[in-house]
Scaffold this motif. Structure first.
Motif, PDB file in Angstrom:
ATOM      1  N   THR A 485      35.484  16.044  77.886  1.00 27.31           N
ATOM      2  CA  THR A 485      35.940  17.328  78.411  1.00 27.31           C
ATOM      3  C   THR A 485      37.162  17.784  77.638  1.00 27.31           C
ATOM      4  OG1 THR A 485      35.132  16.721  80.580  1.00 27.31           O
ATOM      5  CG2 THR A 485      36.698  18.533  80.467  1.00 27.31           C
ATOM      6  N   THR A 591      29.845  20.273  84.457  1.00 25.56           N
ATOM      7  CA  THR A 591      29.180  21.501  84.052  1.00 25.56           C
ATOM      8  C   THR A 591      28.731  21.466  82.599  1.00 25.56           C
ATOM      9  OG1 THR A 591      30.501  22.721  85.666  1.00 25.56           O
ATOM     10  CG2 THR A 591      29.457  24.017  83.930  1.00 25.56           C
ATOM     11  N   TRP A 592      29.452  20.757  81.726  1.00 21.77           N
ATOM     12  CA  TRP A 592      29.119  20.780  80.304  1.00 21.77           C
ATOM     13  C   TRP A 592      29.478  19.460  79.654  1.00 21.77           C
ATOM     14  CZ3 TRP A 592      33.062  25.225  80.304  1.00 21.77           C
ATOM     15  CH2 TRP A 592      34.366  24.731  80.352  1.00 21.77           C
ATOM     16  N   LYS A 593      29.070  19.375  78.386  1.00 23.30           N
ATOM     17  CA  LYS A 593      29.501  18.257  77.561  1.00 23.30           C
ATOM     18  C   LYS A 593      29.742  18.777  76.139  1.00 23.30           C
ATOM     19  CE  LYS A 593      24.778  16.644  76.615  1.00 23.30           C
ATOM     20  NZ  LYS A 593      23.875  15.474  76.683  1.00 23.30           N
ATOM     21  N   GLU A 684      18.296  25.729  77.588  1.00 19.03           N
ATOM     22  CA  GLU A 684      19.277  25.060  76.746  1.00 19.03           C
ATOM     23  C   GLU A 684      20.288  26.105  76.283  1.00 19.03           C
ATOM     24  OE1 GLU A 684      17.511  22.908  73.560  1.00 19.03           O
ATOM     25  OE2 GLU A 684      19.361  21.940  72.950  1.00 19.03           O
ATOM     26  N   TYR A 686      24.354  26.961  74.915  1.00 20.97           N
ATOM     27  CA  TYR A 686      25.585  26.478  74.298  1.00 20.97           C
ATOM     28  C   TYR A 686      26.638  27.580  74.379  1.00 20.97           C
ATOM     29  CZ  TYR A 686      22.564  22.851  72.372  1.00 20.97           C
ATOM     30  OH  TYR A 686      21.676  21.812  72.233  1.00 20.97           O
ATOM     31  N   GLN A 689      34.190  26.892  73.206  1.00 17.14           N
ATOM     32  CA  GLN A 689      35.232  26.313  74.041  1.00 17.14           C
ATOM     33  C   GLN A 689      36.128  27.429  74.571  1.00 17.14           C
ATOM     34  OE1 GLN A 689      37.051  22.585  72.684  1.00 17.14           O
ATOM     35  NE2 GLN A 689      35.696  22.650  70.877  1.00 17.14           N
ATOM     36  N   LEU A 703      30.137  23.617  73.600  1.00 15.17           N
ATOM     37  CA  LEU A 703      29.850  23.008  74.901  1.00 15.17           C
ATOM     38  C   LEU A 703      28.409  23.297  75.280  1.00 15.17           C
ATOM     39  CD1 LEU A 703      33.112  24.203  76.669  1.00 15.17           C
ATOM     40  CD2 LEU A 703      32.655  21.901  75.816  1.00 15.17           C
ATOM     41  N   LYS A 704      27.649  22.251  75.575  1.00  8.96           N
ATOM     42  CA  LYS A 704      26.284  22.383  76.056  1.00  8.96           C
ATOM     43  C   LYS A 704      26.310  22.380  77.583  1.00  8.96           C
ATOM     44  CE  LYS A 704      21.681  20.316  76.061  1.00  8.96           C
ATOM     45  NZ  LYS A 704      20.832  19.184  75.626  1.00  8.96           N
ATOM     46  N   LEU A 705      25.782  23.423  78.199  1.00  6.64           N
ATOM     47  CA  LEU A 705      25.862  23.579  79.648  1.00  6.64           C
ATOM     48  C   LEU A 705      24.782  22.770  80.343  1.00  6.64           C
ATOM     49  CD1 LEU A 705      26.585  27.401  80.074  1.00  6.64           C
ATOM     50  CD2 LEU A 705      28.199  25.506  80.027  1.00  6.64           C
ATOM     51  N   ASN A 706      25.208  22.004  81.334  1.00  6.47           N
ATOM     52  CA  ASN A 706      24.269  21.341  82.245  1.00  6.47           C
ATOM     53  C   ASN A 706      24.015  22.202  83.476  1.00  6.47           C
ATOM     54  OD1 ASN A 706      24.295  18.995  80.571  1.00  6.47           O
ATOM     55  ND2 ASN A 706      26.208  18.354  81.548  1.00  6.47           N
ATOM     56  N   LYS A 707      25.056  22.957  83.867  1.00  3.76           N
ATOM     57  CA  LYS A 707      24.945  23.837  85.029  1.00  3.76           C
ATOM     58  C   LYS A 707      25.431  25.228  84.634  1.00  3.76           C
ATOM     59  CE  LYS A 707      25.469  20.092  88.369  1.00  3.76           C
ATOM     60  NZ  LYS A 707      26.206  19.569  89.555  1.00  3.76           N
TER      61      LYS A 707
END
Length: 820
Positions: A485, A591-593, A684, A686, A689, A703-707
């Motif tokens: 993060t 939320t992201w990675k 998918e 992105y 930042q 940042l790749k969003l998971n949520k």
């Protein structure tokens, strides 16, 4: 339309409405379905779109609807004659004394495939994916395939056909051009996403069709960006089989087909590109119609044997395999397989999809009393091998074997096995998500292939418009810890340089001055035409003819104490604290990675939005900072699919408050903290930042969003889907006419909830039930309990013992303050 429920072979009770008759009376519609009639020959005739009106005393058939279904109707010599779309006489109805035509029809039910499965004709009907008996007869009589017995069964409808074969709006009947050689023209289209995904995570499929032979290829995909690679692989395979180069590829304008890299590849290979006009899928009607056929056959195969919907990938693959060996109107007395390979296909090995199969156990360490076979389920034919694909529900594994004994009349008991929660029932086994746009009358028909010498540049359209700018940024090859993060960078980021203000000169109304674009990146909205040149106007030109009084009022209205951007907010500790709270909330929600940007993707920008939260008296109670994605740069079909999310209408809110006042109930208010961050993304996505929070040493990463994030086009829908499923898991029922209202319980246990995005108003007959619901919500989401409702959507709410008063004094006060 009919009033007899028993007359319907299939009925969708979710369709409602009203019908007005000639005398002005109206009757309610309680469903729409299909009615089957049995002819004297035993054949079935099907009427679709029949309304169920319980109060109707007589059955009425619309001649206009029959004509739309391609039936021929003639009124002559006191008789009504009806021919079906295949020009066969269906009925002759004599005119009655009251000038009405009364048809005495024999209403029938669909044939139970399980009961007739032992008959050869019905068994081959199931083996061929519920192909109609006319098609089977054409195959057998014309000797178009090897291994198919003589079929004499009259054309009837089985239960699997009825629920599986759905029809969409019609496409053009035929194109004006037809290829004369293999691979001269290939049609391709992407279908999906499909839910649920396959066990391998596939959500879409690519269908490609050779125009001359109508031979099809199908590839299952997990993401849309895999389409270009799949087409390249199919091209290599097809060219090797026929020894001829691919001439023209016709697709729609999806981003997966118009990407610059794929356009450059096609140009290098000498492949012509035909792209359909925007919102005109009819220009690629060959593959659009075949998509409908493949999906219909897949539904039939799944429904007929109660196979779970997650096996749709195997079903569509087998459907394409079967349709390549089935007759088509585009070919005379041959199948697409024969037109492509030059010899008749063998079909003696066909078996019913989803039937029980006993597979020989192969092993060297078997004991004398060990079982020699294992029951499995047939899910297809293994490509490149003379063997079957079989699924073992006990081990959740797929096996390939040729030593199989089939029980074609027996389906697997998925409910007892626990492997198919989606099987059975009245709902579709799988759902294809797409938006269909009806064609415009007089649309341009399919164009003939242009000469090879007229090859367009990569990404160019048929009208000369190009894709414009590149969307493929460079990516770093260095690795980074998953889930890292970003921390607050030193100094909260550096401000961008601003141009010095200059003395504004009035612009002449006859000419507009265009200036060079800014050196920084420009985010364009989805309506921008990529082929058009970018032109930037001076602010002086835009405001030159504006009324000075209006400009002054606008400037007075924006001074509300809320920062306009990050640079203004970083000067106050209260806003810095609010931004850090937002980042903490996002981090805790996973939320992201932090990742490297994959090739072919473009990250979406982020910005900060600041808001002062006030109470009903106008006093500031909270500084709120929200990190928002610049969703206006997203493109539908690539970055998102569905965006609609229902909210409670103001009329419904007023009705809820009125009902609570009448019953003497108190209304409570709750707020979901960072609600959109709870929505789970299917796509998918992105993002860059956030300003002021760039990870030190990883400035080039994204940042790749998971949520979901606020600002994404699909964020409201993702959050609403999450909230809806959570409320239904708690026992709530959504109102059928107002999807923002939920109820649970009856009488003394009744609880009513109104939803407006992340604001919940709660009331009920029992205060203990309301408090119990609050505790349930706090266990699922991070909630703010605001107590009794006092302020909602700009309305002041004052609750008394037996009354609720609404007012807007706060809003009026704000307007007066802003105007000075």
């Amino acid at each position: 339309m009919s009033g007899a429920r028993s007359a319907f072979a299939e009925l969708d009770t979710g369709v409602h409405g009203a019908v007005r008759f000639g005398d002005g009376s109206t009757m309610g519609i309680e469903g729409r379905g299909t009615v089957l009639f049995k002819c004297k020959t035993g054949e079935h005739q099907k009427l679709t779109g029949v309304y169920h009106i319980p109060r109707l005393q007589a059955n009425i058939i619309s001649l206009g609807q029959l004509e739309e279904e391609k039936f021929k109707i003639v009124l002559e010599d006191g008789a009504l004659k009806i021919w079906d779309p295949w020009h066969r006489l269906v009925a002759v109805v004599r005119r009655g004394a009251n000038r009405l035509y009364v048809l005495n029809a024999n209403v029938d039910k669909p044939v139970c495939l399980a009961a007739r499965g032992e008959e050869a004709s019905w068994r081959w009907h199931a083996r061929y994916g519920q192909l109609g008996f006319q098609g089977l007869q054409k195959l057998s009589k014309g000797e178009m395939v090897r291994g198919l017995p003589r079929i004499e069964q009259v054309d009837q409808v089985c239960d699997g056909c009825l629920v599986g074969k759905q029809r969409r709006l019609p496409f053009p009947a035929a194109s004006k051009f037809r290829a004369a050689r293999q691979l001269e023209l290939v049609h391709a289209d992407l279908c999906g996403p499909v839910t649920p995904p396959t066990p391998g995570g596939k959500k879409l499929f690519l269908l490609a069709i050779d125009d001359m032979s109508r031979y099809m290829w199908l590839v299952l995909l997990a993401m849309k960006d895999e389409a270009a690679t799949a087409i390249i692989h199919l091209q290599s395979r097809a060219e090797a089989e026929v020894g001829r180069k691919l001439g023209t590829l016709r697709t729609d304008r999806g981003g997966e087909f118009t990407a610059r890299a794929f356009g450059e590849y096609c140009a290098g290979q000498g492949i012509q590109r035909h792209l359909t006009a925007p919102y005109t899928p009819q220009q690629n009607g060959v593959v659009e119609r075949r998509n409908q056929t493949v999906l219909g056959m897949a539904r039939c195969m799944l429904k007929a044997m109660n196979v779970p919907g997650r096996f749709w990938g195997e079903a569509v693959t087998m459907a394409v395999f079967v349709l390549n060996r089935a007759p088509t109107k585009a070919l005379q007395n041959m199948t697409p397989y024969e037109a492509w390979y030059g010899h008749k296909p063998d079909v003696h090995f066909f078996r019913i999809f989803g039937c029980v199969a006993h597979v020989k156990v192969a092993g060297v360490h078997l004991r004398k009393l060990d079982d020699r076979s294992t029951p499995m389920v047939l899910i297809g034919y293994e490509p490149g091998t003379k063997a079957y694909r079989l699924y073992n529900p006990a081990t959740d594994r797929v096996h390939v074997s040729r030593d199989v004994v089939f029980e074609e009349g027996r389906a697997w008991n998925w409910e007892e096995d626990g492997a198919g929660s989606s099987a059975g029932g009245d709902s579709d086994p799988f759902v294809v998500e797409y938006t269909y746009t009806p064609g415009v009358p007089g649309a341009t028909p399919e164009a003939e292939p242009v000469p090879r010498a007229a090859s367009r540049t990569p990404g160019a359209t048929s009208s000369g418009q190009g894709t414009g700018r590149s969307t493929t940024p460079s990516s770093s090859s260095s690795s980074v810890r998953s889930g890292a993060t970003p921390s607050v960078s030193a100094g909260m980021g550096a401000p961008l340089k601003k141009e010095e203000d200059s003395t504004r000169a009035p612009a002449t109304p006859t000419g507009v001055e265009f200036v060079s674009p800014p050196s920084c990146g420009v985010d364009l909205d989805n309506d921008h035409d990529d082929g058009a040149p970018l032109r930037f106007r001076k602010l002086d030109d835009i405001l030159a003819n504006s009324d000075p009084v209006e400009q002054q009022e606008l400037m007075m209205a924006v001074g509300d104490g809320e920062p306009a951007n990050f640079e203004e907010a970083r000067r106050e500790q209260s806003w810095i604290k609010a931004m850090r709270e937002e980042m903490t909330s996002i981090e805790q929600n996973s939320t992201w990675k932090l990742v490297d940007l994959p090739r072919g993707h473009k990250p979406i920008g982020l910005k900060w939005v600041f808001k002062l939260k006030r109470d009903e008296a106008g006093k500031v109670v909270k500084h709120k900072a929200r990190l928002v994605a610049k969703g206006y740069v997203q493109q539908q079909g690539i970055d998102f699919d569905e965006v609609f999310a229902p909210v409670a209408r103001m009329e419904s809110v007023r009705m809820l408050l009125a009902a609570a006042a009448q019953e003497g109930w108190y209304v409570h208010h709750m707020d979901v903290k960072s609600a959109f961050l709870n929505g789970e993304l299917k796509e998918e996505v992105y993002v860059q930042q956030p300003p002021g929070f760039v990870a030190a040493g990883h400035e080039a990463k994204v940042l790749k969003l998971n949520k979901a994030l606020y600002g994404l086009r699909q964020a409201p829908r993702a959050w609403n889907v999450k909230l809806d499923s959570s409320l239904q898991d708690m026992g709530f029922t959504r109102c059928v006419s107002e999807h923002g209202m939920y109820t649970r319980g009856v009488g003394e246990t009744r609880v009513v909830v109104g939803v407006y995005v992340d604001d919940l108003i709660i009331t009920g007959s029992n205060p203990a039930g309301v408090e119990a619901f609050k505790e349930e919500m706090q266990q699922v989401f991070r909630m703010s309990d605001l107590g009794l409702l006092s302020f909602y959507l700009g309305i002041e709410v004052k609750q008394g013992t037996n009354s609720i008063t609404l007012g807007r004094l706060h809003m009026q006060g704000n307007c007066l303050r802003r105007q000075g």
